[in-house]
Design a protein around this motif. Structure first.
Motif, PDB file in Angstrom:
ATOM      1  N   TYR A 103       0.864  -1.191   0.000  1.00 36.70           N
ATOM      2  CA  TYR A 103       0.000   0.000   0.000  1.00 36.70           C
ATOM      3  C   TYR A 103       0.894   1.233   0.000  1.00 36.70           C
ATOM      4  O   TYR A 103       1.723   1.431   0.898  1.00 36.70           O
ATOM      5  N   ASP A 104       0.764   2.081  -1.043  1.00 32.88           N
ATOM      6  CA  ASP A 104       1.632   3.252  -1.186  1.00 32.88           C
ATOM      7  C   ASP A 104       0.953   4.547  -0.755  1.00 32.88           C
ATOM      8  O   ASP A 104       1.431   5.651  -1.071  1.00 32.88           O
ATOM      9  N   GLY A 105      -0.154   4.462  -0.019  1.00 31.35           N
ATOM     10  CA  GLY A 105      -0.853   5.663   0.413  1.00 31.35           C
ATOM     11  C   GLY A 105      -2.065   5.975  -0.432  1.00 31.35           C
ATOM     12  O   GLY A 105      -2.998   6.651   0.022  1.00 31.35           O
ATOM     13  N   GLU A 106      -2.076   5.509  -1.655  1.00 31.03           N
ATOM     14  CA  GLU A 106      -3.205   5.752  -2.556  1.00 31.03           C
ATOM     15  C   GLU A 106      -3.933   4.471  -2.937  1.00 31.03           C
ATOM     16  O   GLU A 106      -5.132   4.487  -3.196  1.00 31.03           O
ATOM     17  N   GLY A 107      -3.221   3.402  -2.976  1.00 26.97           N
ATOM     18  CA  GLY A 107      -3.838   2.128  -3.350  1.00 26.97           C
ATOM     19  C   GLY A 107      -2.822   1.001  -3.262  1.00 26.97           C
ATOM     20  O   GLY A 107      -1.625   1.206  -2.973  1.00 26.97           O
ATOM     21  N   TRP A 108      -3.303  -0.217  -3.504  1.00 24.12           N
ATOM     22  CA  TRP A 108      -2.440  -1.405  -3.435  1.00 24.12           C
ATOM     23  C   TRP A 108      -1.742  -1.595  -4.781  1.00 24.12           C
ATOM     24  O   TRP A 108      -2.389  -1.561  -5.819  1.00 24.12           O
ATOM     25  N   GLN A 109      -0.416  -1.814  -4.719  1.00 25.42           N
ATOM     26  CA  GLN A 109       0.389  -2.029  -5.911  1.00 25.42           C
ATOM     27  C   GLN A 109       0.965  -3.446  -5.861  1.00 25.42           C
ATOM     28  O   GLN A 109       1.547  -3.850  -4.842  1.00 25.42           O
ATOM     29  N   ALA A 110       0.797  -4.201  -6.961  1.00 25.11           N
ATOM     30  CA  ALA A 110       1.323  -5.574  -7.029  1.00 25.11           C
ATOM     31  C   ALA A 110       2.847  -5.539  -7.110  1.00 25.11           C
ATOM     32  O   ALA A 110       3.423  -4.769  -7.881  1.00 25.11           O
ATOM     33  N   LEU A 111       3.511  -6.396  -6.303  1.00 27.85           N
ATOM     34  CA  LEU A 111       4.973  -6.455  -6.297  1.00 27.85           C
ATOM     35  C   LEU A 111       5.508  -7.726  -6.947  1.00 27.85           C
ATOM     36  O   LEU A 111       6.427  -7.674  -7.761  1.00 27.85           O
ATOM     37  N   SER A 112       4.961  -8.891  -6.598  1.00 30.74           N
ATOM     38  CA  SER A 112       5.530 -10.133  -7.120  1.00 30.74           C
ATOM     39  C   SER A 112       4.516 -11.261  -6.987  1.00 30.74           C
ATOM     40  O   SER A 112       3.609 -11.211  -6.138  1.00 30.74           O
ATOM     41  N   ARG A 113       4.677 -12.284  -7.832  1.00 36.77           N
ATOM     42  CA  ARG A 113       3.912 -13.527  -7.745  1.00 36.77           C
ATOM     43  C   ARG A 113       4.835 -14.735  -7.675  1.00 36.77           C
ATOM     44  O   ARG A 113       4.411 -15.867  -7.879  1.00 36.77           O
ATOM     45  N   SER A 114       6.122 -14.490  -7.418  1.00 36.16           N
ATOM     46  CA  SER A 114       7.119 -15.561  -7.332  1.00 36.16           C
ATOM     47  C   SER A 114       7.260 -16.005  -5.882  1.00 36.16           C
ATOM     48  O   SER A 114       7.463 -15.174  -4.984  1.00 36.16           O
ATOM     49  N   HIS A 115       7.152 -17.327  -5.636  1.00 31.42           N
ATOM     50  CA  HIS A 115       7.327 -17.850  -4.277  1.00 31.42           C
ATOM     51  C   HIS A 115       8.694 -17.462  -3.722  1.00 31.42           C
ATOM     52  O   HIS A 115       8.807 -17.026  -2.572  1.00 31.42           O
ATOM     53  N   GLN A 116       9.735 -17.637  -4.530  1.00 34.54           N
ATOM     54  CA  GLN A 116      11.092 -17.379  -4.057  1.00 34.54           C
ATOM     55  C   GLN A 116      11.301 -15.897  -3.752  1.00 34.54           C
ATOM     56  O   GLN A 116      11.859 -15.535  -2.712  1.00 34.54           O
ATOM     57  N   GLU A 117      10.841 -15.019  -4.649  1.00 39.64           N
ATOM     58  CA  GLU A 117      11.029 -13.582  -4.425  1.00 39.64           C
ATOM     59  C   GLU A 117      10.260 -13.118  -3.188  1.00 39.64           C
ATOM     60  O   GLU A 117      10.778 -12.328  -2.379  1.00 39.64           O
ATOM     61  N   ILE A 118       9.022 -13.588  -3.021  1.00 40.21           N
ATOM     62  CA  ILE A 118       8.227 -13.190  -1.851  1.00 40.21           C
ATOM     63  C   ILE A 118       8.887 -13.701  -0.565  1.00 40.21           C
ATOM     64  O   ILE A 118       8.989 -12.970   0.427  1.00 40.21           O
ATOM     65  N   GLY A 119       9.364 -14.957  -0.583  1.00 36.77           N
ATOM     66  CA  GLY A 119      10.025 -15.493   0.603  1.00 36.77           C
ATOM     67  C   GLY A 119      11.272 -14.698   0.979  1.00 36.77           C
ATOM     68  O   GLY A 119      11.513 -14.394   2.153  1.00 36.77           O
ATOM     69  N   GLU A 120      12.097 -14.357  -0.025  1.00 34.55           N
ATOM     70  CA  GLU A 120      13.305 -13.578   0.260  1.00 34.55           C
ATOM     71  C   GLU A 120      12.957 -12.189   0.773  1.00 34.55           C
ATOM     72  O   GLU A 120      13.606 -11.662   1.693  1.00 34.55           O
ATOM     73  N   GLU A 121      11.908 -11.547   0.202  1.00 37.33           N
ATOM     74  CA  GLU A 121      11.519 -10.208   0.625  1.00 37.33           C
ATOM     75  C   GLU A 121      11.035 -10.220   2.076  1.00 37.33           C
ATOM     76  O   GLU A 121      11.424  -9.373   2.888  1.00 37.33           O
ATOM     77  N   ILE A 122      10.178 -11.187   2.446  1.00 36.99           N
ATOM     78  CA  ILE A 122       9.631 -11.247   3.806  1.00 36.99           C
ATOM     79  C   ILE A 122      10.742 -11.569   4.810  1.00 36.99           C
ATOM     80  O   ILE A 122      10.837 -10.934   5.879  1.00 36.99           O
ATOM     81  N   GLU A 123      11.601 -12.534   4.498  1.00 33.30           N
ATOM     82  CA  GLU A 123      12.664 -12.895   5.436  1.00 33.30           C
ATOM     83  C   GLU A 123      13.646 -11.742   5.624  1.00 33.30           C
ATOM     84  O   GLU A 123      14.170 -11.524   6.715  1.00 33.30           O
ATOM     85  N   GLN A 124      13.880 -10.954   4.558  1.00 26.57           N
ATOM     86  CA  GLN A 124      14.768  -9.799   4.679  1.00 26.57           C
ATOM     87  C   GLN A 124      14.126  -8.705   5.530  1.00 26.57           C
ATOM     88  O   GLN A 124      14.790  -8.057   6.343  1.00 26.57           O
ATOM     89  N   LEU A 125      12.803  -8.479   5.369  1.00 27.29           N
ATOM     90  CA  LEU A 125      12.130  -7.448   6.151  1.00 27.29           C
ATOM     91  C   LEU A 125      12.053  -7.841   7.630  1.00 27.29           C
ATOM     92  O   LEU A 125      12.302  -7.009   8.517  1.00 27.29           O
TER      93      LEU A 125
END
Length: 1001
Positions: free
Chosen positions: A121-143
Motif C-alpha cells: 500500500y503506497d498511500g493511494e492504493g495497493w500495488q502488485a509487487l511479485s507472484r514468485s514464491h522465491q522472491e516473496i520469501g526472500e523479501e519477507i525474510e529480509q524485512l
C-alpha cells in the motif's frame, strides 16, 4: 512487525471465509484466543506462519499433510491473506497451496499449483509487487530478519518447548539456540579446521609413506651386500621425527658399498676379455679349415656323378628335338578334334529329333520340314477368335449361376420380412407397455429417494444422541468424583500451608548463622531461636500437597471440558434427530430403503426398453423398404437370364466347328503348338549336322598337310610326338641344371686354397668352439656383474636424491599440520589449552545465552516478586561433558543458586515465559532491531494461582509501553474474565467460526 488483518478460507477447520481484525484486538494490549479442543486455535497461528513463509510450524508440515479444510465445498479454493506492517511498509500477502479442484469441463478433478501474491500500500492504493514464491520469501525474510524457525520461537512463543529448555541438558540447549541464532558459520569453522587437520595429517602420512617407500626401493636396489648387514632398513612408522636421519644414514652406507663392488667387477672384466679374444681367433681358424676341406670332398663326389649321367643327357636332348617338331602339328590336331566332337554331337541331336517326328516325316529334308512348319503356324493363328468366344461362353455360365443364387437369397429374405411384418403390431404393443412401466418406476424411485436421505440423517443423529446420553452420564459421574478429589486435595494443602506458617519461625531459625544478621529482626545475636514443634510441616510437604491439588484441578478441568463437549454434541444430535425414537426411525428407514431399492431396480430398465422400441421401429421401416426393392430386382434378373441364354447358344454352335476332336479350343491350340515346336527342332538339328560334317572334312585336309611339312611320315606319328608344355619345360630344366653343375664344378676345381686345405690334416672345430663358448660365458658373467654394479650405483644415486626431495618436502607439511591441529583441537574443545572443553559454536551460544538470561531476568524479577534471577553458568562439566551452556536460577529469599530443572510447575512457567520474552528481545536485536509489535503465548497459564496470574498479566500488560500487543492462547476460564479483548473459535459440524469480543462490545 505488526499484524493488521488475517483472512482464512477453506484452511484447516475453517470451511467458510473468516476474517480476524488484529487492529481491533491489539487496542487493549492483551487479547485472548480461546475455544474448545480441536476448534482451530493453533490453526490461526499456522495461517499467520503459512502466509509469511509458505509453510506451517514443526510436524504439522509433514509430507502428505493437507492444509485444506475437509468441510469446505469442492469449488472453494484454500487461501490465506495476511495484512501487516514490517520495516515501515504496509504489505498484503496472499497464498494458495497446491490443491485439487473440479474440472471446468467433464467430471473428475485437476490439480492447481501453489500460488502467491505480494502487494504494497503506497498511500493511494495497493500495488502488485511479485507472484514468485522465491522472491516473496526472500523479501519477507529480509524485512523480518528472521527465518521460519526463529519466527515460530520468537513470535509464537511455545511455552512447552521453553519449559523443556529449562530442564534440558547442554546438548539439547545448544541445538535450540543454534537454530535460533544461526551459528552455522561457527560450526562450519570447526568443521573446516577439522577437515584441514585431517587433510594436513593425510598429507604428512602420505609424505612419510613416500619416504618409507623410497627407503624400501633403496633396500631393493642395494641387494644383499655384506657391508650393509650392519645397517638394516629403518623400522620407523609414519609421523616418527627420527625417520629422516635414519633414511639419510642408511642411503649413504648403501651408496659406498655399491661403488666398491663396481671397482672389483671392472678389474675382473678386463682379465676375462683377453682370454675370450684368443679363444675366438682359434675357433675361427678351425672353422675355416673344416669348411674348405668339406668343399673339396663335395666337389669330387659331384664330378663323378655328373660323368655317370651322360647317356641320360643324350636321351633327353632327342626327346626335346622331336617335341619341338610335334608342336608345329598341334594346332591342326586340336582343330580336327573340335570338328569331330561337334559333328558327333550334331548327329546325335538329328537322330533324336527325327525319332519324335511322325512316320511320314521321318526321312524328310530341310525344305519339306520348313513347309510343314509354315502350314501349322497358319492353323494356330486362326484359333485366336475361337478362344475369345469360348471365354465369353464360360463367363455367361458363371453369370447365370450368380443370378440363380441371388434369386434364391431374395426369396428367403422376402419370406423372412413377410413373417416379421405380420407380427409387428403385437410386438410394438408389448415394447410400449414396458417403457410405460419403467417410467412410472423411475418417478416413484425419485420420490422415495427424497424421503430416504432425511430419514437416514435422523436415524444417525438418534443413534449418536443415544450414545452421547451414556457418555454424558459417565462424564457426570467422573466429574463428581474428581471434584470431590480436588476439594479434598485443596483442603489438605491449605491445612499443611497453615500448619507450616504456624511453625515458620522454626524454619527461619534453621537458616540463622552465629554472627550474621537475622533476615527478620536484623539482629546478629540469636539468644533463643525457635525449635520445630512435633509434627512440623516443611516446605517439601507443602509443595507435594500443592502439586497433588494442581493435578486434581487439571483432571477436574479436563473432565469439565469433556462433559461440555459431550453435552454440546448431544444437543446437536437431539436437534437433528427430532422427537421420534431410534426404533421408529429405524423402521421408517428400512421400509423406505426396500421400496426405493425395488423401484430403482424396476426403473433401471427404462433406457433399455426405450432403446428396444426405437430399434424395432427402425427395423420395421427398413424391412418394408427392402421388400419393395427385392421385388424390383427379381423382375430385372428374369430379363437378364433370357438374354444370356440366347447369346450362349449362338457361341456354342460356332465353337463346335472349331474344336474338332479336342475338348476345348485351348486344348486344340496346345496340340498345334507342340507340333510346331517338334518340326522346328528337327529342321534345326538337320541343318547343324550338315554344317559340322563339312567342317570335319576340311580339318582332315589341314592336318595331313601340317604333318608332312613337320617331317612326319603319318598323321599318327605326328600326334605321338606332341608333348604337353609342362613335360617340355621339365626336360629343358634338367638339361639346364646339368650344364650349370658342370660349369660350377670346373670353377671349384680351379680354387688353390681349397686344394691346399685338402692336403692338411682334418680340422677339429668342435673342440675350438667349446673352448670359445666357455670363454664367452665367463665374459658374459663378468660383464653382467659390471652392468649390475653400475646400475645399482646409478639407481642408488637416483633414489637417494628422490628420498632427499621427499624429506625436504615433508618439513613444511609437518609444520602446517602441527599448526592446524592445535587450532582444530582448540575449537573442538579437545585441547589441553581449552580448560572448559567448550567448542567454538558452544562458546558463541554461551554468549547468546548470557544475553537471553539477562533479558529474561528483567521480567522474571517482576513476575516472581523480586525473588528469582536467571544467570548463565559456564562451569566445567563433570566427566567428558562439554561446558558453557549451563542455566541456573538464583533464589533471593535463600541466596542459593540452583539448576533450573529444580523449579516447580508454577515457577517453571514464570521462568519459561520470561525466557521466551527475553529470547524474543535478543533475537529481535540480532535481526537488526526489527520491532515485534504482535506476540502470541501458547498455553501454560493453568499452573498459576490467582496472585501469580495477576503478576504475569501485569508483566504482559507492561509490554504495551513498547506499543506491543500480546495474544494469549489458553483454556483457562479465569482469563475470560480478566482479558476483555477476546477471539473465540467456535467448533461446528460444518466447520469452525471466528467471533470477536472487545471491551466496547
Amino acid at each position: 512487525m505488526r499484524l493488521h488483518r488475517l483472512g482464512i478460507t477453506a484452511f484447516g477447520p475453517f470451511a467458510e471465509p473468516q476474517e480476524i481484525d488484529f487492529d481491533a484486538l491489539s487496542g487493549a494490549g492483551i487479547f485472548l484466543l480461546h475455544g474448545p479442543t480441536g476448534a482451530g486455535k493453533t490453526s490461526v497461528l499456522d495461517a499467520v506462519c503459512y502466509a509469511l513463509y509458505g509453510s506451517v510450524p514443526g510436524p504439522r508440515q509433514a509430507p502428505g499433510t493437507s492444509l485444506r479444510s475437509d468441510h469446505a465445498d469442492a469449488g472453494t479454493p484454500t487461501e490465506v491473506t495476511l495484512e501487516l506492517t514490517a520495516g515501515g511498509r504496509r504489505l498484503e500477502i496472499t497464498r494458495r497451496p497446491e490443491q485439487d479442484r473440479p474440472k471446468k469441463r467433464g467430471s473428475g478433478t485437476t490439480k492447481d499449483k501453489a500460488q502467491s501474491w505480494l502487494r504494497e500500500y503506497d498511500g493511494e492504493g495497493w500495488q502488485a509487487l511479485s507472484r514468485s514464491h522465491q522472491e516473496i520469501g526472500e523479501e519477507i525474510e529480509q524485512l523480518l530478519g528472521m527465518s521460519r524457525e526463529q519466527f515460530c520461537q520468537v513470535v509464537l512463543l511455545p511455552q512447552g518447548e521453553f519449559a523443556r529448555f529449562l530442564r534440558a541438558d547442554e546438548a539439547a540447549r545448544g541445538r535450540l539456540l543454534g537454530r535460533l541464532f544461526d551459528t552455522r558459520r561457527f560450526a562450519a569453522v570447526e568443521q573446516l579446521l577439522a577437515d584441514r587437520r585431517r587433510a594436513a595429517e593425510a598429507k604428512v602420512r602420505a609424505g612419510d609413506e613416500k619416504v618409507l617407500a623410497a627407503a624400501q626401493r633403496l633396500a631393493q636396489a642395494a641387494g644383499d651386500s655384506a657391508d650393509l648387514r650392519a645397517w638394516p632398513l629403518p623400522g620407523h612408522q609414519p609421523g616418527d621425527p627420527g625417520l629422516a636421519g635414519a633414511v639419510r644414514a642408511w642411503a649413504a652406507v648403501a651408496r659406498c658399498s655399491a661403488r666398491e663392488r663396481l671397482t672389483v667387477a671392472e678389474y675382473a672384466l678386463a682379465a676375462v676379455e683377453g682370454r675370450h679374444a684368443a679363444a675366438r681367433r682359434a675357433a675361427d681358424e678351425e672353422r675355416e679349415l673344416d669348411r674348405l676341406q668339406r668343399r673339396h670332398a663335395e666337389t669330387v663326389r659331384r664330378s663323378a656323378l655328373l660323368a655317370g649321367a651322360e647317356p641320360e643327357r643324350e636321351r633327353v636332348r632327342a626327346l626335346l628335338d622331336r617335341a619341338r617338331r610335334g608342336a608345329l602339328v598341334a594346332p591342326a590336331l586340336e582343330l580336327r578334334g573340335a570338328a569331330s566332337a561337334a559333328h558327333l554331337s550334331a548327329a546325335h541331336a538329328e537322330t533324336a529329333a527325327r525319332a519324335q517326328l511322325p512316320p511320314a516325316l521321318a526321312e524328310a529334308g530341310t525344305e519339306q520340314l520348313s513347309a510343314v512348319e509354315q502350314r501349322l503356324r497358319e492353323d494356330l493363328g486362326a484359333l485366336g477368335a475361337a478362344q475369345r468366344s469360348e471365354q465369353r461362353s464360360a463367363e455367361i455360365g458363371r453369370e447365370r449361376a450368380t443370378l440363380e443364387r441371388e434369386a434364391r437369397d431374395a426369396e428367403e429374405q422376402l419370406r423372412d420380412s413377410a413373417d416379421w411384418l405380420a407380427g409387428w403390431e403385437a410386438a410394438r404393443t408389448v415394447l410400449a407397455e414396458r417403457v410405460d412401466a419403467a417410467q412410472q418406476a423411475a418417478t416413484l424411485a425419485e420420490q422415495l429417494a427424497g424421503r430416504l436421505e432425511p430419514a437416514r440423517l435422523h436415524l444417525n443423529a438418534a443413534r449418536r444422541r443415544d450414545a452421547l446420553d451414556a457418555d454424558a452420564e459417565r462424564a457426570e459421574g467422573e466429574l463428581l468424583s474428581v471434584r470431590e478429589e480436588s476439594t479434598a486435595a485443596r483442603e489438605r494443602w491449605l491445612e499443611l500451608k497453615e500448619a507450616r506458617l504456624r511453625g515458620i519461625a522454626a524454619e527461619l531459625a534453621e537458616a540463622l548463622v552465629a554472627g550474621q544478621a537475622c533476615t527478620v529482626c536484623g539482629s546478629a545475636e540469636h539468644p533463643d531461636p525457635a525449635r520445630p514443634a512435633p509434627g512440623h510441616v516443611d516446605r517439601a510437604a507443602e509443595d507435594s500437597a500443592h502439586a497433588r491439588y494442581e493435578r486434581a484441578e487439571e483432571r477436574r478441568a479436563a473432565v469439565e471440558r469433556k462433559l461440555a463437549a459431550v453435552q454440546e454434541a448431544r444437543a446437536e444430535a437431539a436437534a437433528a434427530a427430532g422427537e421420534a425414537t431410534t426404533a421408529e426411525l429405524l423402521a421408517l428407514t428400512s421400509d423406505l430403503s426396500s421400496r426405493h431399492a425395488a423401484a430403482h431396480a424396476a426403473a433401471a430398465g427404462l433406457h433399455t426398453a426405450r432403446e428396444r422400441l426405437a430399434g424395432a421401429e427402425r427395423e420395421h421401416a427398413v424391412r418394408s423398404s427392402d421388400r419393395l426393392d427385392a421385388e424390383r430386382r427379381a423382375a430385372g434378373r428374369a430379363s437378364r437370364r433370357e438374354a444370356l441364354d440366347q447369346e450362349q447358344a449362338a457361341l456354342e454352335a460356332e465353337l463346335a466347328l472349331v474344336r474338332g476332336d479336342a475338348p476345348t479350343v485351348a486344348a486344340r491350340a496346345r496340340i498345334l503348338e507342340d507340333r510346331v515346336r517338334m518340326v522346328t527342332a528337327a529342321a534345326a538339328a538337320l541343318r547343324r549336322a550338315e554344317d559340322t560334317a563339312a567342317r570335319l572334312k576340311e580339318a582332315d585336309a589341314q592336318l595331313a598337310d601340317a604333318a608332312f611339312r613337320a617331317g612326319f611320315d603319318t598323321v599318327d606319328a605326328a600326334a605321338d610326338a606332341v608333348l604337353p608344355d609342362y613335360e617340355r619345360s621339365a626336360l629343358q630344366r634338367r638339361l639346364d641344371a646339368w650344364q650349370a653343375e658342370e660349369a660350377m664344378l670346373a670353377d671349384r676345381l680351379g680354387e688353390s686354397d681349397t686344394a691346399l686345405a685338402a692336403t692338411r690334416p682334418p680340422a677339429a672345430p668342435d673342440a675350438a668352439e667349446a673352448y670359445e663358448a666357455r670363454a664367452a660365458a665367463k665374459l658374459r658373467t663378468a660383464g653382467s656383474s659390471v652392468d649390475a654394479a653400475r646400475l645399482r650405483c646409478a639407481e642408488l644415486d637416483r633414489l637417494s636424491r628422490q628420498a632427499e626431495q621427499e624429506l625436504r618436502a615433508l618439513g613444511p607439511l609437518r609444520e602446517a599440520y602441527d599448526r592446524v591441529a592445535r587450532l582444530a583441537a582448540l575449537t573442538a574443545g579437545t585441547s589441553a589449552d581449552n580448560e572448559r572443553k567448550m567448542r567454538l559454536e558452544a562458546y558463541v551460544l554461551a554468549a547468546r545465552l548470557e544475553q537471553v538470561a539477562a533479558a529474561a531476568t528483567v521480567r522474571l524479577l517482576r513476575m516472581s516478586g523480586g525473588r528469582y534471577t536467571l544467570v548463565h553458568s559456564d562451569a566445567k562439566a563433570s566427566g567428558r561433558g562439554r561446558s558453557g551452556l549451563g542455566l541456573h536460577v538464583v533464589d533471593a529469599w535463600t541466596g542459593s543458586e540452583r539448576d533450573t530443572a529444580t523449579l516447580s510447575g508454577g515457577e517453571t512457567f514464570f521462568a519459561s515465559l520470561a525466557l521466551a520474552l527475553g529470547l524474543a528481545d535478543v533475537v529481535t536485536d540480532e535481526a537488526g532491531g526489527m520491532r515485534l509489535d504482535t506476540l502470541f503465548i501458547d498455553e501454560g497459564f493453568g499452573s498459576l494461582d490467582d496472585q501469580a496470574l495477576d503478576e504475569v498479566l501485569d508483566v504482559l500488560d507492561s509490554l504495551r509501553e513498547r506499543d506491543r500487543s500480546v495474544g494469549i492462547v489458553s483454556h483457562v476460564a479465569d482469563l475470560r474474565t480478566r482479558v476483555q479483548a477476546q477471539l473465540e473459535i467456535v467448533k461446528q459440524r460444518g466447520g469452525s467460526l471466528v467471533r470477536h469480543r472487545t471491551a466496547s462490545r
